[in-house]
Design a protein around this motif. Structure first.
Motif, PDB file in Angstrom:
ATOM      1  N   GLY A 115     -17.906   1.231 -17.972  1.00 17.69           N
ATOM      2  CA  GLY A 115     -19.330   1.451 -17.739  1.00 17.69           C
ATOM      3  C   GLY A 115     -19.629   2.417 -16.607  1.00 17.69           C
ATOM      4  O   GLY A 115     -20.717   2.975 -16.547  1.00 17.69           O
ATOM      5  N   ASP A 116     -18.694   2.618 -15.704  1.00 18.88           N
ATOM      6  CA  ASP A 116     -18.941   3.591 -14.634  1.00 18.88           C
ATOM      7  C   ASP A 116     -18.950   5.001 -15.215  1.00 18.88           C
ATOM      8  O   ASP A 116     -18.312   5.273 -16.227  1.00 18.88           O
ATOM      9  N   ASP A 117     -19.633   5.888 -14.528  1.00 18.67           N
ATOM     10  CA  ASP A 117     -19.770   7.242 -15.064  1.00 18.67           C
ATOM     11  C   ASP A 117     -18.451   7.997 -15.098  1.00 18.67           C
ATOM     12  O   ASP A 117     -18.150   8.714 -16.051  1.00 18.67           O
ATOM     13  N   LYS A 125     -10.017   3.410 -10.097  1.00 13.79           N
ATOM     14  CA  LYS A 125     -11.381   2.904  -9.973  1.00 13.79           C
ATOM     15  C   LYS A 125     -12.393   3.902 -10.541  1.00 13.79           C
ATOM     16  O   LYS A 125     -12.062   5.071 -10.753  1.00 13.79           O
ATOM     17  N   GLY A 126     -13.592   3.400 -10.743  1.00 13.11           N
ATOM     18  CA  GLY A 126     -14.651   4.254 -11.263  1.00 13.11           C
ATOM     19  C   GLY A 126     -15.679   4.560 -10.200  1.00 13.11           C
ATOM     20  O   GLY A 126     -15.729   3.894  -9.167  1.00 13.11           O
ATOM     21  N   THR A 127     -16.472   5.570 -10.452  1.00 13.15           N
ATOM     22  CA  THR A 127     -17.618   5.865  -9.604  1.00 13.15           C
ATOM     23  C   THR A 127     -18.781   6.252 -10.511  1.00 13.15           C
ATOM     24  O   THR A 127     -18.584   6.600 -11.673  1.00 13.15           O
ATOM     25  N   ASN A 128     -19.976   6.179  -9.938  1.00 13.29           N
ATOM     26  CA  ASN A 128     -21.154   6.659 -10.653  1.00 13.29           C
ATOM     27  C   ASN A 128     -21.582   7.998 -10.096  1.00 13.29           C
ATOM     28  O   ASN A 128     -21.274   8.344  -8.973  1.00 13.29           O
ATOM     29  N   LEU A 129     -22.303   8.744 -10.887  1.00 15.86           N
ATOM     30  CA  LEU A 129     -22.784  10.051 -10.442  1.00 15.86           C
ATOM     31  C   LEU A 129     -23.742   9.914  -9.275  1.00 15.86           C
ATOM     32  O   LEU A 129     -23.798  10.763  -8.394  1.00 15.86           O
ATOM     33  N   ALA A 132     -27.803   5.299  -7.678  1.00 16.69           N
ATOM     34  CA  ALA A 132     -28.777   4.512  -8.435  1.00 16.69           C
ATOM     35  C   ALA A 132     -28.165   3.798  -9.645  1.00 16.69           C
ATOM     36  O   ALA A 132     -28.844   3.007 -10.295  1.00 16.69           O
ATOM     37  N   GLY A 133     -26.895   4.070  -9.931  1.00 26.86           N
ATOM     38  CA  GLY A 133     -26.254   3.391 -11.051  1.00 26.86           C
ATOM     39  C   GLY A 133     -25.915   4.331 -12.192  1.00 26.86           C
ATOM     40  O   GLY A 133     -26.479   5.420 -12.302  1.00 26.86           O
ATOM     41  N   GLY A 134     -25.004   3.885 -13.036  1.00 26.07           N
ATOM     42  CA  GLY A 134     -24.446   4.752 -14.070  1.00 26.07           C
ATOM     43  C   GLY A 134     -25.369   4.967 -15.253  1.00 26.07           C
ATOM     44  O   GLY A 134     -26.303   4.197 -15.478  1.00 26.07           O
ATOM     45  N   ILE A 135     -25.102   6.003 -16.010  1.00 20.44           N
ATOM     46  CA  ILE A 135     -25.873   6.291 -17.231  1.00 20.44           C
ATOM     47  C   ILE A 135     -24.963   6.409 -18.462  1.00 20.44           C
ATOM     48  O   ILE A 135     -25.285   7.090 -19.424  1.00 20.44           O
ATOM     49  N   ASP A 169     -32.855   3.706 -16.524  1.00 21.80           N
ATOM     50  CA  ASP A 169     -33.850   3.487 -15.481  1.00 21.80           C
ATOM     51  C   ASP A 169     -33.195   3.692 -14.117  1.00 21.80           C
ATOM     52  O   ASP A 169     -32.945   2.740 -13.376  1.00 21.80           O
ATOM     53  N   ARG A 170     -32.901   4.947 -13.811  1.00 20.52           N
ATOM     54  CA  ARG A 170     -32.154   5.259 -12.586  1.00 20.52           C
ATOM     55  C   ARG A 170     -32.967   6.223 -11.738  1.00 20.52           C
ATOM     56  O   ARG A 170     -33.261   7.350 -12.183  1.00 20.52           O
ATOM     57  N   ASP A 171     -33.268   5.778 -10.545  1.00 25.50           N
ATOM     58  CA  ASP A 171     -34.119   6.589  -9.666  1.00 25.50           C
ATOM     59  C   ASP A 171     -33.246   7.553  -8.864  1.00 25.50           C
ATOM     60  O   ASP A 171     -32.960   7.336  -7.690  1.00 25.50           O
TER      61      ASP A 171
END
Ligand SMILES: *[C@@H]1O[C@H](CO)[C@@H](O)[C@H](O)[C@H]1NC(C)=O
Ligand SMILES: *[C@@H]1O[C@H](CO)[C@@H](O)[C@H](O)[C@H]1NC(C)=O
Length: 609
Positions: A115-117, A125-129, A132-135, A169-171
């Motif tokens: 689920g991480d970007d 490990k994963g990271t998000n862009l 605000a959370g992954g897309i 829904d990521r700000d």
């Protein structure tokens, strides 16, 4: 580190070579970091947008004379004369090896970072862009590959993730272009393929839908995402903003260069938005994407080439480098593919494509002066004391440019065809003169890209420079014969240009070339690239990593597995070892992230000419 969607972050400080840092700015792989060279380029913006009219080129090397090389290709003949019917057959063993590689990559991601970007295979490990959370960057980019490979279990878990966990829904600001090609493109492709696949043992001969309806889940998500993105087009010119805040539904400029958008970013949204309109019958997406093309067409520069930056407000090109690599590449790719997507009904794209290819042949196609390797150079603007701009021809080619060989061959058999369908490979009387020009250039460019794999690892670097008479290398000890990696010195830290980051462009071209010729040498080339990846990039604990230096055995790996490895590199490799019934090129166009989209006869009138 900026938390904006600077997808593909680069380590700037890993770039000792002065001249190439701007070219790391790369539109298919956008980087939000600045660089000295780019600043230099941007200094020209103040000069005025259209200093282009004094278009003069400083030729660092003799301009290519077409006749010089047409027909002169060596053992790799561009025009096989054989009348034999080409029979495509699955190479089960090699194809299975590619599937195993996909599993090795995906299962590590799923284990460590589902689920991480993005995924980092060495640190597992994963990271998000963004914070605000992954897309769903990696998951969605991989869906269609799993469908195509028939990986039913992996696919159903990925689908469940999309169904239950995905949120837009990521700000935070996300890159418009990357989000479009990977996420929107991935959803649209999964939507289409979901009615055919997966088969646990893919039987592509009968491309009849297995399920009565495509999976609506993906269409709903695609509509949701596209609606959130529409505000990017609310600019004075209609060119999109480079970023989009999804939660606030607000376009945002690239923080570093407000008002600028790279040409590839603006010109590489159209297949996806248009496809969505075709599916939904709602023409808003189509209109917005088409408006961008009409702005680009109106801004056309007299020489027919496109600079890598445009002004969002003015809707004009600004004086900046011209190249087929980063920030330029997929603009040219999509000219052809837009024409193909709507079943060759929209001649405006065909005209733009024809113009561009002519200009590329006039100005950018070159030959290395010792061994005659065909490549494309870059044009870098320079200003003299009187303030006049002239253009320096620079013999540098990004790995990204390797898409062009296949693209030209595909263009030759469509825009350059006198009969339909053309034979595999085309017969002498089946293509126009222009068609043959593009075909031969394509063949030669792919050959050159293969030559850039002549390294210690068998992998090609991120960037190469070609020999020209004025480079001062003649007479030096170890002077390279035809190409070299700039800044590479024995015993020193690897040059930035020396990396291989799991890029797909060469195998993409090999796939197209193989489909259009049936020539097994393209398969052989793909197999050797695959083996090199498996040997040097594979991480034992799972996943594949970039390597820092293609010219060093046991090169240090970099802790990153780009999502395009799953969506593009392995997909194209799988397709090369498949037969031609799977995703035939007369029925599909691949978006620039290798997401196949079906060709259709448009029902929405375009009004754009
Ligand atoms: C990425 O974002 C998702 C959704 O907000 C979150 O569940 C996950 O923990 C994040 N991953 C990382 C590594 O922060
Ligand atoms: C494309 O157009 C041709 C005729 O020009 C037609 O035979 C073919 O079915 C069309 N393809 C699609 C996908 O509509």
């Amino acid at each position: 580190m900026s938390q904006t969607a600077g997808l593909r972050k680069r380590k700037k400080d890993a770039s000792p070579s002065e001249s190439s840092s701007a070219q790391h700015q790369d539109a298919r792989r956008t980087d939000t970091h600045g660089s000295a060279k780019l600043m230099y380029t941007l200094a020209f913006i103040g000069i005025g947008l259209l200093s282009y009219f004094n278009f003069s080129i400083i030729y660092d090397s003799a301009k290519l004379v077409l006749d010089e090389w047409i027909g002169s290709s060596d053992h790799w003949d561009a025009t096989p004369s054989s009348d034999d019917f080409v029979q495509f057959q699955v190479d089960e063993d090699k194809r299975q090896a590619v599937v195993n590689a996909f599993r090795h990559a995906w299962s590590a991601y799923e284990r460590d970072a589902m689920g991480d970007d993005e995924y980092h295979p060495i640190s597992m490990k994963g990271t998000n862009l963004t914070a605000a959370g992954g897309i769903g960057y990696t998951v969605i980019d991989s869906l269609d590959t799993m469908l195509i490979m028939g990986l039913t279990d992996e696919y159903s878990r990925a689908r469940r993730w999309v169904d239950t966990k995905l949120s837009f829904d990521r700000d935070a600001n996300f890159n418009t272009f990357e989000t479009t090609i990977r996420v929107l493109g991935g959803l649209l492709s999964a939507f289409h393929l979901s009615s055919y696949l997966p088969h646990s043992s893919p039987s592509w001969r009968s491309l009849a839908p297995t399920f009565p309806h495509p999976d609506r889940l993906y269409l709903d998500k695609a509509i949701e995402l596209a609606n959130l993105m529409l505000p990017v087009f609310d600019t004075p010119s209609g060119l999109p903003t480079s970023q989009i805040n999804l939660a606030q539904q607000r376009g945002a400029p690239n923080t570093e260069f407000p008002d600028l958008i790279s040409t590839a970013e603006a010109g590489t949204l159209q297949l996806e938005f248009r496809q969505l309109s075709e599916i939904t019958g709602d023409d808003i997406y189509w209109k917005r994407a088409e408006k961008v093309m009409s702005v680009i067409k109106t801004a056309r520069l007299p020489h027919g080439l496109a600079s890598i930056f445009m002004s969002q407000d003015a809707g004009q090109f600004v004086t900046s480098a011209i190249r087929l690599g980063s920030r330029g590449d997929s603009f040219y790719e999509y000219l052809l593919k837009q024409y193909l997507q709507t079943n060759r009904t929209e001649l405006v794209y065909r005209d733009m494509y024809d113009d561009s290819m002519q200009a590329i042949h006039n100005h950018l196609v070159q030959k290395s002066y010792k061994t005659g390797l065909l490549y494309t150079s870059e044009l870098i603007p320079e200003q003299n004391h009187e303030g006049e701009v002239s253009w320096r021809l620079t013999p540098k080619q990004d790995h990204l440019v390797c898409f062009l060989g296949g693209s030209l061959m595909l263009g030759a058999t469509t825009t350059g065809a006198l009969v339909q369908p053309v034979s595999i490979p085309p017969k002498p009387d089946e293509l126009t003169l222009t068609g043959w020009r593009d075909w031969k250039t394509g063949v030669e460019l792919i050959k050159t890209c293969m030559r850039t794999h002549d390294t210690a690892t068998g992998l090609a670097p991120e960037m190469v420079h070609f020999r020209i008479p004025s480079d001062g290398m003649d007479g030096q000890e170890f002077a390279p014969e035809d190409w070299y990696i700039k800044g590479a010195r024995p015993g020193e830290e690897a040059a930035f240009d020396a990396r291989y980051i799991l890029r797909p462009e060469t195998v993409e071209s090999l796939f197209i070339a193989y489909r259009l010729t049936g020539d097994p040498r393209y398969r052989d080339s793909a197999w050797s690239i695959f083996q090199a990846i498996d040997k040097h990039c594979k991480v034992d604990t799972g996943g594949y990593a970039s390597i820092m230096n293609v010219d060093e055995l046991n090169s240090r790996q970099e802790d990153k597995m780009e999502t395009f490895f799953l969506s593009e590199t392995l997909k194209y490799l799988y397709l090369i070892f498949s037969d031609d019934s799977i995703l035939p090129l007369d029925k599909y166009v691949f978006n620039t992230e290798a997401h196949p989209l079906p060709i259709f006869n448009p029902t929405i009138p375009t009004g754009f000419s």
